[in-house]
Design an enzyme around this catalytic site. Structure first.
Site, PDB file in Angstrom:
ATOM      1  N   ASP A 114      50.770 -11.655 -49.853  1.00 36.09           N
ATOM      2  CA  ASP A 114      50.977 -10.494 -48.998  1.00 36.09           C
ATOM      3  C   ASP A 114      50.916 -11.024 -47.566  1.00 36.09           C
ATOM      4  O   ASP A 114      50.404 -12.122 -47.313  1.00 36.09           O
ATOM      5  CB  ASP A 114      49.932  -9.396 -49.244  1.00 36.09           C
ATOM      6  CG  ASP A 114      50.414  -8.048 -48.673  1.00 36.09           C
ATOM      7  OD1 ASP A 114      51.387  -8.031 -47.888  1.00 36.09           O
ATOM      8  OD2 ASP A 114      49.815  -7.005 -49.007  1.00 36.09           O
TER       9      ASP A 114
HETATM   10  C1  BGC Z   1      51.962  -4.880 -47.161  1.00 38.16           C
HETATM   11  C2  BGC Z   1      53.027  -5.245 -48.174  1.00 38.16           C
HETATM   12  C3  BGC Z   1      54.342  -5.475 -47.479  1.00 38.16           C
HETATM   13  C4  BGC Z   1      54.154  -6.555 -46.428  1.00 38.16           C
HETATM   14  C5  BGC Z   1      55.430  -6.856 -45.659  1.00 38.16           C
HETATM   15  C6  BGC Z   1      51.893  -5.851 -46.011  1.00 38.16           C
HETATM   16  O1  BGC Z   1      51.072  -5.360 -45.017  1.00 38.16           O
HETATM   17  O2  BGC Z   1      50.707  -4.800 -47.789  1.00 38.16           O
HETATM   18  O3  BGC Z   1      53.144  -4.246 -49.134  1.00 38.16           O
HETATM   19  O4  BGC Z   1      55.323  -5.816 -48.396  1.00 38.16           O
HETATM   20  O5  BGC Z   1      53.170  -6.114 -45.497  1.00 38.16           O
HETATM   21  O6  BGC Z   1      55.783  -5.797 -44.847  1.00 38.16           O
END
Ligand code: BGC
Length: 757
Positions: A230
């Site tokens: 993530d």
């Molecule tokens: C989120 C993810 C997301 C990623 C990219 C993170 O903060 O938890 O779900 O895909 O950012 O935007």
């Protein structure tokens, strides 16, 4: 492009390490020398959020115009694999058009508490439902040769302290509740990529959790894609590489890649680990590149219409007293609520779509005669406005029926933080009660990503749960309110009466960085049904404008082994006068169990469309997994021999038809007996019991009837009572109470025989 193996063989260690992280916020790294291009990854999950410049991951900066489909809270309410697959396919086409290789979703964490700020983006409190629909979405997108990234792996069930919190979960609960949706996404959905979560699981960051990323995901479930982090979830990159975290996102500007490089040079990390990660990333990248079709058409208007049509099948009719719905075109309907002109149809954060167009309810109602509007409340206000209230009450007196559009403002729920309560703004709660007093024909339409308390539930005649239905929300709402579409959504989560009723109320959010999942497997309806805790609306609930009846529940066998499959069929008939779709729900309920189990669990569902008077037979196949629990001695799924009821239910609380099946286990859970093992456990193990049976019988009858002592005792202790007391006696008691006839030597010999039996 050459094969990933060939490319890895040609790369320098520096080049390999450079591929282990993104080149920027949204792209993988390129190596021009070897013809490896960078590919793009974009959020996800209910539309395409492609950012060109000024990248950020929380939806702050604009992305290209795209179509916002119903968020997962809504699309899961469809209980419809085909519908969800369709969303996946459409997003896949959009990605092809925009040259995006991977769409970051679905997000399938279990809704442990209604308070999780990100519940709108998650699918269900039930792992089977989440796993099935996630698989459909994945298959849809990947059928277009675009990858998905199943997130957030794993146990990311709260936003509070999401980057540091440690989810402490016992083995059985992890396997039965928090992992199965991911398991389905890997095994059935065959996802190309997974995204690890921010949090720790049982003391280790998910981004460096070898058991999770390698032992379970790859070795057990056969996942062959790559795992990305993530955004910003990496703590110790070197350990991450070894644990199976292939790609770090976004790139750290080479900082972490260098740490990996140095670790390999020092001999602290095997270069083979790096090779494996690189090969996996390139395999998926190549899969996309070999099938890239940038000339795929993308018609925003067509997809907008599709988003509306699909959303209509996600609406859940919660209450419909005196058939107040559907509205008829000739009725004077007053629509109250700012949400009717400024709808809330998606959640905040990384999933936020820059919509090509938005259709509000009032937009959709503009051609319907007899409809009028008044604001009633301001979305941003918690306190009522006297002027707006007065205007609404006055208008309500003159309407045949009133529709109040209410719900949660953006500030009440979002990625990044949790809710503190389950209330809607006070102004809206108050308004509903006041309007219902002046006009008894009041219906409430809700926009929210997660359950709300409804202190007004008994004051209104109708309630439609509209969830966050995507950018064509207005069309979907109108279709259901006016009966152009017969509502067929079902709640993918329980609506509790009060927040205090929720299973993890006492521990949700955790203390400091430790969140202990002390409610165990009793999450959502598994808790409410087992505890007989009254709820507002149960999991699986949803009404229709027609009626369905069920008959002829048939099982292919009355008895089976846990290695067999069982075919279940049931007949469903539309007994009303409108066409409609029904969600057939199958639950399995063990009559007895050696471990604490929920009274019933969802193990099958299907959605069927029936014309008035039409009947269809729906069939399900159950297997070992449908009856099993996770056994912590075997570290595997296990079925206790016994009778299970196969229940066809209207919702998690309401059994319509039931039939028993006897399932015989083919696996013996190994037990090691010693002098402290108690009789009860031995008596349940026929082979071991046979070894000491005669000695035991003797001891029992001695207690109950034999001799002078026995006679005196028999008045106070019957044979049954003797047996009951004996149950809890450890084997060593046979020595203590035998008056010297039983010795430890004899007992040890018996125990050896029992252990070999
Ligand atoms: C989120 C993810 C997301 C990623 C990219 C993170 O903060 O938890 O779900 O895909 O950012 O935007």
């Amino acid at each position: 492009m050459k094969t990933p193996k060939e490319l890895v063989a040609e790369m320098t260690l520096e080049e390999k390490c450079s591929l282990l992280s993104g080149s920027d916020f949204w792209h993988t790294q390129a190596i021009d020398r070897l013809g490896i291009p960078a590919v793009m990854l974009s959020d996800g999950p209910h539309g395409l959020r492609k950012q060109n410049d000024k990248a950020d991951h929380l939806g702050v900066n604009e992305s290209i115009k795209a179509v916002c489909f119903p968020a997962a809270c809504a699309s899961t309410a469809s209980f419809d694999r085909t519908l969800v697959r369709r969303i996946g396919e459409t997003i896949g086409d959009e990605c092809q058009h925009e040259q995006v290789a991977v769409n970051l979703g679905p997000a399938i964490n279990i809704k442990r508490s209604p308070l999780c700020g990100r519940n709108f983006e998650y699918m269900s409190e039930d792992p089977f439902l989440a796993g099935e629909l996630a698989s459909s979405l994945i298959q849809g997108t990947q059928s277009k040769h675009i990858g998905v990234s199943v997130k957030h792996f794993a146990a990311n069930n709260q936003e509070h302290r999401r980057m540091s919190s440690d989810s402490v979960i016992d083995e059985r609960t992890l396997r039965e509740i928090y992992l199965p949706a991911f398991e389905a996404a890997a095994k059935k959905g065959k996802a190309w990529t997974f995204m690890c979560s921010y949090n720790k699981l049982n003391g280790e960051y998910a981004s460096q959790h070898e058991e999770l990323l390698t032992d379970i995901l790859r070795k057990e479930w056969g996942f062959d894609g790559y795992v990305m982090s993530d955004w910003g979830a990496v703590s110790d990159r070197v350990r991450g590489v070894h644990a199976g975290l292939d790609l770090e996102m976004p790139g750290s500007g080479g900082v972490n890649d260098n740490l990996v490089l140095e670790a390999v040079k020092r001999g602290d990390l095997d270069e083979k680990d790096v090779d494996t990660c690189v090969e996996r990333i390139l395999t998926i990248t190549k899969r996309y590149l070999d099938n890239a079709k940038p000339d795929t058409p993308w018609d925003l208007e067509k997809d907008h219409a599709l988003a509306g049509a699909l959303a209509a099948d996600c609406m859940v009719l919660l209450k419909n007293e005196n058939s107040i719905l559907p509205f008829r075109p000739e009725e004077k309907v007053l629509v109250i609520g700012e949400f009717a002109v400024r709808p809330r149809f998606q959640g905040g954060g990384s999933s936020h779509i820059n919509c090509s167009s938005v259709t509000s309810l009032m937009d959709a109602l503009k051609d319907v005669p007899g409809v009028s509007y008044c604001q009633g409340y301001a979305i941003k206000d918690d306190q009522p406005s006297a002027a707006l209230t007065e205007e609404a009450l006055e208008a309500a007196k003159h309407a045949d029926k009133v529709l109040i559009v209410a719900g949660l403002p953006d500030s009440f729920e979002s990625e990044g933080y949790d809710r503190e309560h389950m209330h809607m703004p006070y102004a809206q709660e108050q308004l509903i009660s006041q309007v219902a007093k002046v006009n008894p024909n009041t219906v409430v339409l809700l926009y929210n990503g997660s359950p709300v308390e409804m202190p007004w539930v008994n004051e209104v005649k109708g309630i439609v749960e509209g969830y966050l239905a995507g950018q064509n929300v207005g069309y979907a709402n109108r279709a259901v309110l006016y009966g152009e579409v017969n509502p067929s959504g079902r709640l993918p989560e329980t609506f509790p009466v009060h927040l205090e009723d929720t299973p993890c109320y006492l521990s949700y959010g955790g203390e400091g960085n430790t969140a202990v999942y002390s409610e165990g497997v009793f999450v959502g309806y598994r808790y409410y049904t087992t505890k007989k805790q009254p709820v507002l609306f149960p999991f699986g609930h949803g009404l229709s404008y027609t009626r369905f009846s069920y008959s002829d529940l048939t099982l292919s066998a009355e008895a089976m082994k846990d290695t067999d499959t069982l075919q279940v069929s049931v007949k469903v008939t539309n007994t009303g006068d409108r066409a409609g779709k029904e969600v057939v729900q199958l639950y399995v309920a063990p009559q007895k169990s050696s471990v604490f189990r929920p009274v019933r669990e969802l193990k099958g569902f299907d959605k069927v469309e029936l014309a008035p008077g039409e009947e269809k037979t729906v069939t399900f196949t159950l297997d070992k997994r449908s009856f099993a629990y996770w056994n912590i001695t075997l570290h595997d799924w296990h079925v206790d021999t016994g009778v299970f009821d196969i229940q066809i239910c209207a919702d998690a609380e309401t059994v319509l038809l039931s039939a028993p099946v006897n399932v015989e286990s083919t696996v013996r859970v190994p037990v090691k007996y010693d002098i402290n093992s108690i009789m009860l456990d031995i008596m349940q193990d026929p082979k071991a019991y046979a070894v000491i049976r005669s000695t035991m019988d003797h001891a029992t009858s001695a207690l109950g009837t034999d001799g002078e002592q026995g006679e005196a005792a028999s008045e106070a202790i019957t044979e049954d009572m003797g047996l009951a007391m004996m149950k809890y006696m450890p084997l060593r008691g046979m020595v203590s109470f035998s008056g010297g006839q039983m010795t430890f030597d004899i007992l040890k010999q018996l125990i050896d025989q029992m252990n070999q039996a």
